[in-house]
Design a protein around this motif. Sequence first.
Motif, PDB file in Angstrom:
ATOM      1  N   THR A 147      45.110 -35.849 107.686  1.00  0.00           N
ATOM      2  CA  THR A 147      45.774 -35.266 106.508  1.00  0.00           C
ATOM      3  C   THR A 147      44.828 -35.046 105.332  1.00  0.00           C
ATOM      4  OG1 THR A 147      46.381 -37.464 105.679  1.00  0.00           O
ATOM      5  CG2 THR A 147      47.945 -36.361 107.152  1.00  0.00           C
ATOM      6  N   GLU A 148      43.546 -35.241 105.509  1.00  0.00           N
ATOM      7  CA  GLU A 148      42.637 -35.251 104.371  1.00  0.00           C
ATOM      8  C   GLU A 148      41.991 -33.901 104.067  1.00  0.00           C
ATOM      9  OE1 GLU A 148      42.398 -38.075 102.371  1.00  0.00           O
ATOM     10  OE2 GLU A 148      44.103 -38.409 103.706  1.00  0.00           O
ATOM     11  N   ASN A 149      42.302 -32.867 104.847  1.00  0.00           N
ATOM     12  CA  ASN A 149      41.632 -31.577 104.651  1.00  0.00           C
ATOM     13  C   ASN A 149      42.578 -30.448 104.268  1.00  0.00           C
ATOM     14  OD1 ASN A 149      39.009 -32.623 105.399  1.00  0.00           O
ATOM     15  ND2 ASN A 149      39.757 -32.672 107.520  1.00  0.00           N
ATOM     16  N   GLY A 150      43.775 -30.785 103.787  1.00  0.00           N
ATOM     17  CA  GLY A 150      44.710 -29.758 103.330  1.00  0.00           C
ATOM     18  C   GLY A 150      45.617 -29.214 104.411  1.00  0.00           C
ATOM     19  N   THR A 151      45.182 -29.273 105.662  1.00  0.00           N
ATOM     20  CA  THR A 151      46.019 -28.889 106.799  1.00  0.00           C
ATOM     21  C   THR A 151      45.817 -29.918 107.902  1.00  0.00           C
ATOM     22  OG1 THR A 151      44.290 -27.514 107.793  1.00  0.00           O
ATOM     23  CG2 THR A 151      45.865 -26.411 106.314  1.00  0.00           C
ATOM     24  N   ARG A 152      46.775 -29.991 108.795  1.00  0.00           N
ATOM     25  CA  ARG A 152      46.671 -30.868 109.964  1.00  0.00           C
ATOM     26  C   ARG A 152      46.525 -29.952 111.174  1.00  0.00           C
ATOM     27  NH1 ARG A 152      52.220 -33.963 109.483  1.00  0.00           N
ATOM     28  NH2 ARG A 152      52.871 -31.925 108.675  1.00  0.00           N
ATOM     29  N   GLU A 153      45.318 -29.853 111.709  1.00  0.00           N
ATOM     30  CA  GLU A 153      45.062 -28.892 112.783  1.00  0.00           C
ATOM     31  C   GLU A 153      44.606 -29.608 114.044  1.00  0.00           C
ATOM     32  OE1 GLU A 153      43.205 -25.166 111.858  1.00  0.00           O
ATOM     33  OE2 GLU A 153      43.329 -25.558 109.694  1.00  0.00           O
ATOM     34  N   VAL A 154      45.254 -29.278 115.163  1.00  0.00           N
ATOM     35  CA  VAL A 154      44.896 -29.849 116.463  1.00  0.00           C
ATOM     36  C   VAL A 154      44.753 -28.712 117.465  1.00  0.00           C
ATOM     37  CG1 VAL A 154      46.169 -31.964 115.924  1.00  0.00           C
ATOM     38  CG2 VAL A 154      47.289 -30.156 117.246  1.00  0.00           C
ATOM     39  N   THR A 155      44.070 -28.986 118.568  1.00  0.00           N
ATOM     40  CA  THR A 155      43.867 -27.983 119.615  1.00  0.00           C
ATOM     41  C   THR A 155      44.383 -28.529 120.937  1.00  0.00           C
ATOM     42  OG1 THR A 155      41.906 -27.112 118.490  1.00  0.00           O
ATOM     43  CG2 THR A 155      42.167 -26.566 120.824  1.00  0.00           C
ATOM     44  N   LEU A 156      45.192 -27.720 121.611  1.00  0.00           N
ATOM     45  CA  LEU A 156      45.834 -28.143 122.858  1.00  0.00           C
ATOM     46  C   LEU A 156      45.440 -27.253 124.022  1.00  0.00           C
ATOM     47  CD1 LEU A 156      48.054 -29.756 124.479  1.00  0.00           C
ATOM     48  CD2 LEU A 156      49.642 -27.935 123.773  1.00  0.00           C
ATOM     49  N   SER A 157      45.144 -27.888 125.137  1.00  0.00           N
ATOM     50  CA  SER A 157      45.008 -27.200 126.425  1.00  0.00           C
ATOM     51  C   SER A 157      45.913 -27.932 127.399  1.00  0.00           C
ATOM     52  CB  SER A 157      43.560 -27.241 126.911  1.00  0.00           C
ATOM     53  OG  SER A 157      43.463 -26.728 128.235  1.00  0.00           O
ATOM     54  N   GLY A 158      46.808 -27.208 128.069  1.00  0.00           N
ATOM     55  CA  GLY A 158      47.770 -27.856 128.953  1.00  0.00           C
ATOM     56  C   GLY A 158      49.156 -27.833 128.350  1.00  0.00           C
ATOM     57  N   GLU A 159      49.868 -28.953 128.455  1.00  0.00           N
ATOM     58  CA  GLU A 159      51.245 -28.992 127.956  1.00  0.00           C
ATOM     59  C   GLU A 159      51.488 -30.258 127.144  1.00  0.00           C
ATOM     60  OE1 GLU A 159      55.802 -28.103 129.464  1.00  0.00           O
ATOM     61  OE2 GLU A 159      54.334 -28.774 130.940  1.00  0.00           O
ATOM     62  N   ALA A 160      52.216 -30.120 126.038  1.00  0.00           N
ATOM     63  CA  ALA A 160      52.537 -31.267 125.198  1.00  0.00           C
ATOM     64  C   ALA A 160      53.839 -31.019 124.457  1.00  0.00           C
ATOM     65  CB  ALA A 160      51.416 -31.550 124.201  1.00  0.00           C
ATOM     66  N   TYR A 161      54.542 -32.120 124.190  1.00  0.00           N
ATOM     67  CA  TYR A 161      55.736 -32.097 123.356  1.00  0.00           C
ATOM     68  C   TYR A 161      55.370 -32.744 122.025  1.00  0.00           C
ATOM     69  CZ  TYR A 161      60.498 -33.009 121.702  1.00  0.00           C
ATOM     70  OH  TYR A 161      61.649 -33.054 120.965  1.00  0.00           O
ATOM     71  N   PHE A 162      55.666 -32.045 120.918  1.00  0.00           N
ATOM     72  CA  PHE A 162      55.309 -32.512 119.582  1.00  0.00           C
ATOM     73  C   PHE A 162      56.554 -32.908 118.794  1.00  0.00           C
ATOM     74  CE2 PHE A 162      51.821 -29.868 120.890  1.00  0.00           C
ATOM     75  CZ  PHE A 162      50.686 -30.426 120.319  1.00  0.00           C
ATOM     76  N   GLN A 163      56.485 -34.061 118.180  1.00  0.00           N
ATOM     77  CA  GLN A 163      57.503 -34.495 117.219  1.00  0.00           C
ATOM     78  C   GLN A 163      56.763 -34.682 115.895  1.00  0.00           C
ATOM     79  OE1 GLN A 163      60.346 -37.463 118.677  1.00  0.00           O
ATOM     80  NE2 GLN A 163      60.178 -38.532 116.722  1.00  0.00           N
ATOM     81  N   VAL A 164      56.714 -33.606 115.111  1.00  0.00           N
ATOM     82  CA  VAL A 164      55.852 -33.555 113.936  1.00  0.00           C
ATOM     83  C   VAL A 164      56.542 -34.196 112.727  1.00  0.00           C
ATOM     84  CG1 VAL A 164      54.602 -32.050 112.345  1.00  0.00           C
ATOM     85  CG2 VAL A 164      54.709 -31.483 114.781  1.00  0.00           C
ATOM     86  N   ALA A 165      55.843 -35.135 112.106  1.00  0.00           N
ATOM     87  CA  ALA A 165      56.347 -35.772 110.886  1.00  0.00           C
ATOM     88  C   ALA A 165      55.974 -34.932 109.673  1.00  0.00           C
ATOM     89  CB  ALA A 165      55.749 -37.173 110.763  1.00  0.00           C
ATOM     90  N   LYS A 166      56.801 -34.967 108.652  1.00  0.00           N
ATOM     91  CA  LYS A 166      56.481 -34.272 107.403  1.00  0.00           C
ATOM     92  C   LYS A 166      55.419 -35.064 106.652  1.00  0.00           C
ATOM     93  CE  LYS A 166      60.953 -31.991 106.897  1.00  0.00           C
ATOM     94  NZ  LYS A 166      62.153 -31.779 106.039  1.00  0.00           N
ATOM     95  N   ALA A 167      54.486 -34.349 106.040  1.00  0.00           N
ATOM     96  CA  ALA A 167      53.416 -34.992 105.278  1.00  0.00           C
ATOM     97  C   ALA A 167      53.210 -34.221 103.982  1.00  0.00           C
ATOM     98  CB  ALA A 167      52.130 -35.033 106.086  1.00  0.00           C
ATOM     99  N   THR A 183      53.089 -38.269 113.313  1.00  0.00           N
ATOM    100  CA  THR A 183      53.440 -37.321 114.373  1.00  0.00           C
ATOM    101  C   THR A 183      53.243 -37.968 115.736  1.00  0.00           C
ATOM    102  OG1 THR A 183      52.921 -35.360 113.068  1.00  0.00           O
ATOM    103  CG2 THR A 183      52.764 -35.130 115.454  1.00  0.00           C
ATOM    104  N   LYS A 184      54.199 -37.720 116.654  1.00  0.00           N
ATOM    105  CA  LYS A 184      54.094 -38.226 118.019  1.00  0.00           C
ATOM    106  C   LYS A 184      53.891 -37.059 118.976  1.00  0.00           C
ATOM    107  CE  LYS A 184      57.067 -42.227 117.115  1.00  0.00           C
ATOM    108  NZ  LYS A 184      58.293 -42.967 117.508  1.00  0.00           N
ATOM    109  N   VAL A 185      52.983 -37.253 119.924  1.00  0.00           N
ATOM    110  CA  VAL A 185      52.677 -36.210 120.899  1.00  0.00           C
ATOM    111  C   VAL A 185      52.721 -36.821 122.296  1.00  0.00           C
ATOM    112  CG1 VAL A 185      51.049 -34.430 121.616  1.00  0.00           C
ATOM    113  CG2 VAL A 185      51.143 -35.120 119.206  1.00  0.00           C
ATOM    114  N   TRP A 186      53.445 -36.153 123.188  1.00  0.00           N
ATOM    115  CA  TRP A 186      53.497 -36.559 124.596  1.00  0.00           C
ATOM    116  C   TRP A 186      52.694 -35.534 125.394  1.00  0.00           C
ATOM    117  CZ3 TRP A 186      57.259 -37.378 121.113  1.00  0.00           C
ATOM    118  CH2 TRP A 186      57.907 -38.623 121.100  1.00  0.00           C
ATOM    119  N   LEU A 187      51.672 -35.988 126.116  1.00  0.00           N
ATOM    120  CA  LEU A 187      50.833 -35.099 126.916  1.00  0.00           C
ATOM    121  C   LEU A 187      51.279 -35.120 128.370  1.00  0.00           C
ATOM    122  CD1 LEU A 187      47.108 -35.628 125.836  1.00  0.00           C
ATOM    123  CD2 LEU A 187      48.529 -33.625 125.437  1.00  0.00           C
ATOM    124  N   ASN A 188      51.462 -33.942 128.950  1.00  0.00           N
ATOM    125  CA  ASN A 188      51.760 -33.831 130.364  1.00  0.00           C
ATOM    126  C   ASN A 188      50.452 -33.934 131.164  1.00  0.00           C
ATOM    127  OD1 ASN A 188      53.212 -33.474 132.710  1.00  0.00           O
ATOM    128  ND2 ASN A 188      54.098 -31.509 132.135  1.00  0.00           N
TER     129      ASN A 188
END
Length: 411
Positions: free
Chosen positions: A197-217, A180-185
């Motif tokens: 990817t080791e915990n069954g879900t891929r979880e991130v926390t965002l504050s501000g602005e970002a563009y996500f290009q999420v890869a399939k896993a 996954t690629k993430v661009w942070l403003n």
Amino acid sequence: MNAKELLEKYRNDLCSEQEKRRIEKWFLFHNAAAPSGLSDDDLSDLQRKDFTKLESKIVQKKKSPYLAPVKWSIAAILFFCLVSGALYISRHPGHISDSRDVLPGTNMAFLTLSNGQRINLSQIANGTIAEQANIQISKTGQGQVSYLEIAGNGVQKSNATNTIETPKAGQYQINLPDGTKVWLNADSKLTYPVALTENGTREVTLSGEAYFQVAKAYTSLRGSKTKQSIPFIVHTRSQEVRVLGTHFNINSYNEEPETITTLEEGSVEVVMKSSLAQSIEYPPLRGSSPQSLRGSMTKQPKTVILKPGEQAATGRGQEIQVSPADLQTAMAWKEGRMYFKQADIKAIMRQVSRWYDVDILYAGEVPERQITGGFDRNAKLSAVVKTLEQNGIVIKTDYRRNGTIALIVQP
């Protein structure tokens, strides 16, 4: 507080976040001018506090965005920037002169590892930064940091998290270990597990602005050849965005009235965060056993599924609002532009403040106007102010004694 006191606080790790940001911004801006490049005349200028002359020489010598020789310490840089309070010792409103123009934002970010080590990514050369959970963390190019699994051993299970944050006037790209690629403003923060990817879900926390290009896993089910998709979840202040593989933008600044998720490609599920895990308690019926009949009913979260070209907005306490998205406006920052469509003055000035790291003040009642237009994010502040003035917004500039700049919007 004078320069020496501020430097001493920085050395002893006693600065506030605002003071750290101020110091580190000055360091990033001037880090190419090393003492070895300063002549005796330069040092004499410094002693006489002839900042204008000294600054012009520094700008001429500035060539590389990377860390200057070791002997040019942050204290030395800050000393000539902050002696007697600031580079600009006058304080008078007016238009921005060439000598006092503000450069646009650039690739700046700080990476905090799980052990608490905070790394200024603008100071280090390309190459390996650290290794955690059998993942190599590297700076791969100007404005990029990547996480790659070390071949042969597999990713180790770990609860370690990293945080990448951009200051005002900064932006950065991060390539996560799942592809996954993430661009942070500017003025944004992303926190994520190293072993994503080791915990069954891929979880991130965002504050501000970002563009996500999420890869399939995918992960293999135990005892089966069947593979199961691993969802990617983004937590913000008021939304939870769940995806498998897609491209989308999230704007979730605290100073903005709404959190907005805009879908460019694929499909996402947006859950209103305040509706998660809400429950209603029911008292026992008369004559019945409290243990057998008393209970709770969990309300269904307020959820929408977005299609490409749609956006979901959530304000404080309101329902999710789905509407057609203006992709040109939402994605403009990632393409190096600021674009506004029927935007009010305060919304525009908040973007200007974040990208140029200037304060915005209002001399009176803000004119009620809707503006459509835009400008290049590589433009200097003077060009932006000129564009705004051409649209009828009157702005004066205040050069403060502490080196900061404020744009004052006139009624």
